[in-house]
Design a protein around this motif. Sequence first.
Motif, PDB file in Angstrom:
ATOM      1  N   UNK A   1       0.691  -1.138   0.014  1.00 23.45           N
ATOM      2  CA  UNK A   1       0.067  -0.025  -0.053  1.00 23.45           C
ATOM      3  C   UNK A   1       0.955   1.253  -0.115  1.00 23.45           C
ATOM      4  N   UNK A   2       0.450   2.301  -1.086  1.00 28.53           N
ATOM      5  CA  UNK A   2       1.134   3.442  -0.870  1.00 28.53           C
ATOM      6  C   UNK A   2       0.207   4.342  -0.325  1.00 28.53           C
ATOM      7  N   UNK A   3       0.500   5.112   0.711  1.00 29.57           N
ATOM      8  CA  UNK A   3      -0.466   6.011   1.275  1.00 29.57           C
ATOM      9  C   UNK A   3      -0.446   7.361   0.558  1.00 29.57           C
ATOM     10  N   UNK A   4      -1.710   8.062   0.633  1.00 30.76           N
ATOM     11  CA  UNK A   4      -1.963   9.316  -0.067  1.00 30.76           C
ATOM     12  C   UNK A   4      -2.608  10.206   1.053  1.00 30.76           C
ATOM     13  N   UNK A   5      -2.261  11.708   0.846  1.00 25.67           N
ATOM     14  CA  UNK A   5      -2.961  12.436   1.894  1.00 25.67           C
ATOM     15  C   UNK A   5      -4.508  12.668   1.209  1.00 25.67           C
ATOM     16  N   UNK A   6      -5.226  12.912   2.043  1.00 17.41           N
ATOM     17  CA  UNK A   6      -6.824  13.087   1.762  1.00 17.41           C
ATOM     18  C   UNK A   6      -7.131  13.686   0.502  1.00 17.41           C
ATOM     19  N   UNK A   7      -6.625  14.639   0.103  1.00 17.08           N
ATOM     20  CA  UNK A   7      -6.936  15.492  -0.828  1.00 17.08           C
ATOM     21  C   UNK A   7      -5.878  15.385  -2.270  1.00 17.08           C
TER      22      UNK A   7
ATOM     23  N   UNK B   1      -4.046  -2.642  -9.639  1.00 21.67           N
ATOM     24  CA  UNK B   1      -3.894  -1.236  -8.628  1.00 21.67           C
ATOM     25  C   UNK B   1      -5.428  -0.909  -8.282  1.00 21.67           C
ATOM     26  N   UNK B   2      -5.274  -0.925  -6.946  1.00 20.56           N
ATOM     27  CA  UNK B   2      -6.657  -0.547  -6.354  1.00 20.56           C
ATOM     28  C   UNK B   2      -6.451   0.919  -5.821  1.00 20.56           C
ATOM     29  N   UNK B   3      -7.213   1.759  -6.144  1.00 20.28           N
ATOM     30  CA  UNK B   3      -7.357   3.193  -5.803  1.00 20.28           C
ATOM     31  C   UNK B   3      -8.250   3.260  -4.462  1.00 20.28           C
ATOM     32  N   UNK B   4      -8.126   3.660  -3.346  1.00 14.92           N
ATOM     33  CA  UNK B   4      -8.817   3.862  -2.094  1.00 14.92           C
ATOM     34  C   UNK B   4      -8.951   5.448  -1.827  1.00 14.92           C
ATOM     35  N   UNK B   5     -10.310   5.801  -1.709  1.00 15.42           N
ATOM     36  CA  UNK B   5     -10.709   7.086  -1.248  1.00 15.42           C
ATOM     37  C   UNK B   5     -12.029   7.010  -0.383  1.00 15.42           C
ATOM     38  N   UNK B   6     -11.950   7.509   0.769  1.00 10.75           N
ATOM     39  CA  UNK B   6     -13.337   7.470   1.487  1.00 10.75           C
ATOM     40  C   UNK B   6     -14.232   8.475   1.244  1.00 10.75           C
ATOM     41  N   UNK B   7     -15.425   7.840   0.849  1.00 12.78           N
ATOM     42  CA  UNK B   7     -16.415   8.377   0.389  1.00 12.78           C
ATOM     43  C   UNK B   7     -17.232   9.530   1.513  1.00 12.78           C
ATOM     44  N   UNK B   8     -16.806   9.270   2.730  1.00 12.16           N
ATOM     45  CA  UNK B   8     -17.221  10.139   3.674  1.00 12.16           C
ATOM     46  C   UNK B   8     -16.251  11.512   3.881  1.00 12.16           C
ATOM     47  N   UNK B   9     -15.157  11.425   3.449  1.00 11.86           N
ATOM     48  CA  UNK B   9     -14.293  12.325   3.445  1.00 11.86           C
ATOM     49  C   UNK B   9     -14.424  13.265   1.946  1.00 11.86           C
ATOM     50  N   UNK B  10     -14.784  12.697   0.836  1.00 10.49           N
ATOM     51  CA  UNK B  10     -14.550  13.377  -0.369  1.00 10.49           C
ATOM     52  C   UNK B  10     -15.685  13.149  -1.081  1.00 10.49           C
TER      53      UNK B  10
ATOM     54  N   UNK C   1     -11.512  10.173  -7.404  1.00  7.34           N
ATOM     55  CA  UNK C   1     -10.377  10.336  -6.650  1.00  7.34           C
ATOM     56  C   UNK C   1      -9.257   9.016  -6.573  1.00  7.34           C
ATOM     57  N   UNK C   2     -10.051   8.238  -6.290  1.00  3.87           N
ATOM     58  CA  UNK C   2      -9.385   6.839  -6.084  1.00  3.87           C
ATOM     59  C   UNK C   2      -9.169   6.201  -7.364  1.00  3.87           C
TER      60      UNK C   2
ATOM     61  N   UNK D   1      -9.649   4.816   3.923  1.00  2.00           N
ATOM     62  CA  UNK D   1      -8.258   4.932   3.286  1.00  2.00           C
ATOM     63  C   UNK D   1      -8.150   5.910   2.287  1.00  2.00           C
ATOM     64  N   UNK D   2      -6.946   6.455   2.249  1.00  3.44           N
ATOM     65  CA  UNK D   2      -6.461   7.304   1.205  1.00  3.44           C
ATOM     66  C   UNK D   2      -5.200   6.762   0.383  1.00  3.44           C
ATOM     67  N   UNK D   3      -5.095   5.738  -0.482  1.00  8.16           N
ATOM     68  CA  UNK D   3      -4.292   5.072  -0.765  1.00  8.16           C
ATOM     69  C   UNK D   3      -4.271   4.279  -2.217  1.00  8.16           C
ATOM     70  N   UNK D   4      -3.319   3.701  -2.539  1.00  4.91           N
ATOM     71  CA  UNK D   4      -3.256   2.757  -3.748  1.00  4.91           C
ATOM     72  C   UNK D   4      -2.642   1.439  -3.154  1.00  4.91           C
TER      73      UNK D   4
END
Length: 158
Positions: A69-75, A102-111, A117-118, A149-152
């Motif tokens: 997992x590669x972590x990303x900042x929220x935005x 390659x699975x992109x993650x983005x929390x729908x409660x945040x963005x 984004x994911x 999560x905010x990651x790939x």
Amino acid sequence: MTIGQLCCVKKRILSMKYSGLLLSASVLLAVGVMSGCATDQAAQVENASATSWVKQPVSVTIALGKPYTLQFDKMAAKLTPQQEEILTSLALQMKDAKSIILRGYCNKRDIGNAKDSALARAVNVQKFLVSQGIADQKMSLRYNTDDAEHAVELELGN
């Protein structure tokens, strides 16, 4: 002066001499410790500055079927130089893999546009890997907006 008074004065003088000696020894010890700390700290700073330009190589491996997992900042969707360095170190291993998810993650409660984004994060990783010589055909993109999560996530298949 009486003999009793002289004894009392003598005791006070000896006590003051002992206190002065103790105080002097304490001051010398403190100065010695402080100068030793300053010397060590200066040496550490000198050593750090002498080697600070040397980059330590990144060594990362991904086990088949186990995600990395590669972590990303929220935005953020853009790769950082550290993430690019990690992906560069993984490039040889990915060239040998038969498939890469390659699975992109983005929390729908945040963005609000979490899916976009994911996927943007996953696409940026994909573009970078293609620039490293990894075949585009072996990569598949996925997304997840349910996890916080905010990651790939990179997963190699055999």
